[in-house]
Design a protein around this motif. Structure first.
Motif, PDB file in Angstrom:
ATOM      1  N   THR A  21     -19.416  27.725 -27.808  1.00 16.82           N
ATOM      2  CA  THR A  21     -18.535  26.769 -28.469  1.00 16.82           C
ATOM      3  C   THR A  21     -17.722  26.015 -27.418  1.00 16.82           C
ATOM      4  O   THR A  21     -17.022  26.632 -26.621  1.00 16.82           O
ATOM      5  CB  THR A  21     -17.572  27.508 -29.426  1.00 16.82           C
ATOM      6  OG1 THR A  21     -18.347  28.280 -30.335  1.00 16.82           O
ATOM      7  CG2 THR A  21     -16.704  26.532 -30.175  1.00 16.82           C
ATOM      8  N   PRO A  22     -17.797  24.678 -27.396  1.00 13.50           N
ATOM      9  CA  PRO A  22     -16.996  23.925 -26.430  1.00 13.50           C
ATOM     10  C   PRO A  22     -15.507  24.016 -26.781  1.00 13.50           C
ATOM     11  O   PRO A  22     -15.136  24.098 -27.952  1.00 13.50           O
ATOM     12  CB  PRO A  22     -17.508  22.494 -26.565  1.00 13.50           C
ATOM     13  CG  PRO A  22     -18.158  22.436 -27.896  1.00 13.50           C
ATOM     14  CD  PRO A  22     -18.627  23.819 -28.226  1.00 13.50           C
ATOM     15  N   THR A  23     -14.678  24.008 -25.770  1.00 19.14           N
ATOM     16  CA  THR A  23     -13.235  24.066 -25.980  1.00 19.14           C
ATOM     17  C   THR A  23     -12.554  23.008 -25.118  1.00 19.14           C
ATOM     18  O   THR A  23     -13.103  22.554 -24.117  1.00 19.14           O
ATOM     19  CB  THR A  23     -12.658  25.451 -25.619  1.00 19.14           C
ATOM     20  OG1 THR A  23     -12.944  25.715 -24.250  1.00 19.14           O
ATOM     21  CG2 THR A  23     -13.238  26.540 -26.486  1.00 19.14           C
ATOM     22  N   LEU A  24     -11.360  22.643 -25.522  1.00 17.23           N
ATOM     23  CA  LEU A  24     -10.530  21.704 -24.773  1.00 17.23           C
ATOM     24  C   LEU A  24      -9.152  22.330 -24.657  1.00 17.23           C
ATOM     25  O   LEU A  24      -8.576  22.788 -25.642  1.00 17.23           O
ATOM     26  CB  LEU A  24     -10.439  20.362 -25.505  1.00 17.23           C
ATOM     27  CG  LEU A  24      -9.505  19.329 -24.911  1.00 17.23           C
ATOM     28  CD1 LEU A  24     -10.021  18.869 -23.543  1.00 17.23           C
ATOM     29  CD2 LEU A  24      -9.372  18.152 -25.845  1.00 17.23           C
ATOM     30  N   ARG A  25      -8.623  22.371 -23.436  1.00 18.43           N
ATOM     31  CA  ARG A  25      -7.315  22.977 -23.212  1.00 18.43           C
ATOM     32  C   ARG A  25      -6.437  22.007 -22.428  1.00 18.43           C
ATOM     33  O   ARG A  25      -6.850  21.448 -21.421  1.00 18.43           O
ATOM     34  CB  ARG A  25      -7.483  24.269 -22.412  1.00 18.43           C
ATOM     35  CG  ARG A  25      -6.178  25.020 -22.220  1.00 18.43           C
ATOM     36  CD  ARG A  25      -6.359  26.224 -21.351  1.00 18.43           C
ATOM     37  NE  ARG A  25      -6.373  25.771 -19.965  1.00 18.43           N
ATOM     38  CZ  ARG A  25      -6.905  26.457 -18.966  1.00 18.43           C
ATOM     39  NH1 ARG A  25      -7.503  27.592 -19.183  1.00 18.43           N
ATOM     40  NH2 ARG A  25      -6.869  25.979 -17.747  1.00 18.43           N
ATOM     41  N   PHE A  26      -5.237  21.799 -22.908  1.00 16.43           N
ATOM     42  CA  PHE A  26      -4.248  21.001 -22.190  1.00 16.43           C
ATOM     43  C   PHE A  26      -3.457  21.928 -21.290  1.00 16.43           C
ATOM     44  O   PHE A  26      -2.877  22.906 -21.754  1.00 16.43           O
ATOM     45  CB  PHE A  26      -3.274  20.310 -23.154  1.00 16.43           C
ATOM     46  CG  PHE A  26      -3.897  19.167 -23.889  1.00 16.43           C
ATOM     47  CD1 PHE A  26      -4.091  17.949 -23.251  1.00 16.43           C
ATOM     48  CD2 PHE A  26      -4.289  19.297 -25.197  1.00 16.43           C
ATOM     49  CE1 PHE A  26      -4.665  16.893 -23.919  1.00 16.43           C
ATOM     50  CE2 PHE A  26      -4.865  18.252 -25.877  1.00 16.43           C
ATOM     51  CZ  PHE A  26      -5.052  17.040 -25.241  1.00 16.43           C
ATOM     52  N   ASP A  27      -3.439  21.631 -20.003  1.00 18.76           N
ATOM     53  CA  ASP A  27      -2.641  22.439 -19.081  1.00 18.76           C
ATOM     54  C   ASP A  27      -1.185  21.996 -19.091  1.00 18.76           C
ATOM     55  O   ASP A  27      -0.279  22.807 -19.018  1.00 18.76           O
ATOM     56  CB  ASP A  27      -3.192  22.339 -17.662  1.00 18.76           C
ATOM     57  CG  ASP A  27      -4.538  23.038 -17.531  1.00 18.76           C
ATOM     58  OD1 ASP A  27      -4.777  24.012 -18.268  1.00 18.76           O
ATOM     59  OD2 ASP A  27      -5.346  22.607 -16.698  1.00 18.76           O
TER      60      ASP A  27
END
Length: 53
Positions: A21-27
């Motif tokens: 599953t692709p994920t996107l994370r804001f640092d």
């Protein structure tokens, strides 16, 4: 991308992992001054690129 592509330019290489599953994370969120610093480094758009009509 500023305009739609004139064809299918996908490379079609690599593997497909259906169970991944692709994920996107804001640092972090950039401060306005830092955002302006990065925007200043961008080159202007080229009007005669190969993807344009």
């Amino acid at each position: 991308m500023l305009h739609p592509p004139n064809g299918n330019y996908a490379l079609g290489v690599g593997r497909v992992f259906e169970q991944m599953t692709p994920t996107l994370r804001f640092d972090r969120i950039l401060e306005p001054a830092e955002t302006q610093h990065w925007f200043a480094r961008l080159a202007p758009a080229v009007e005669n690129d190969l993807m344009a009509d």
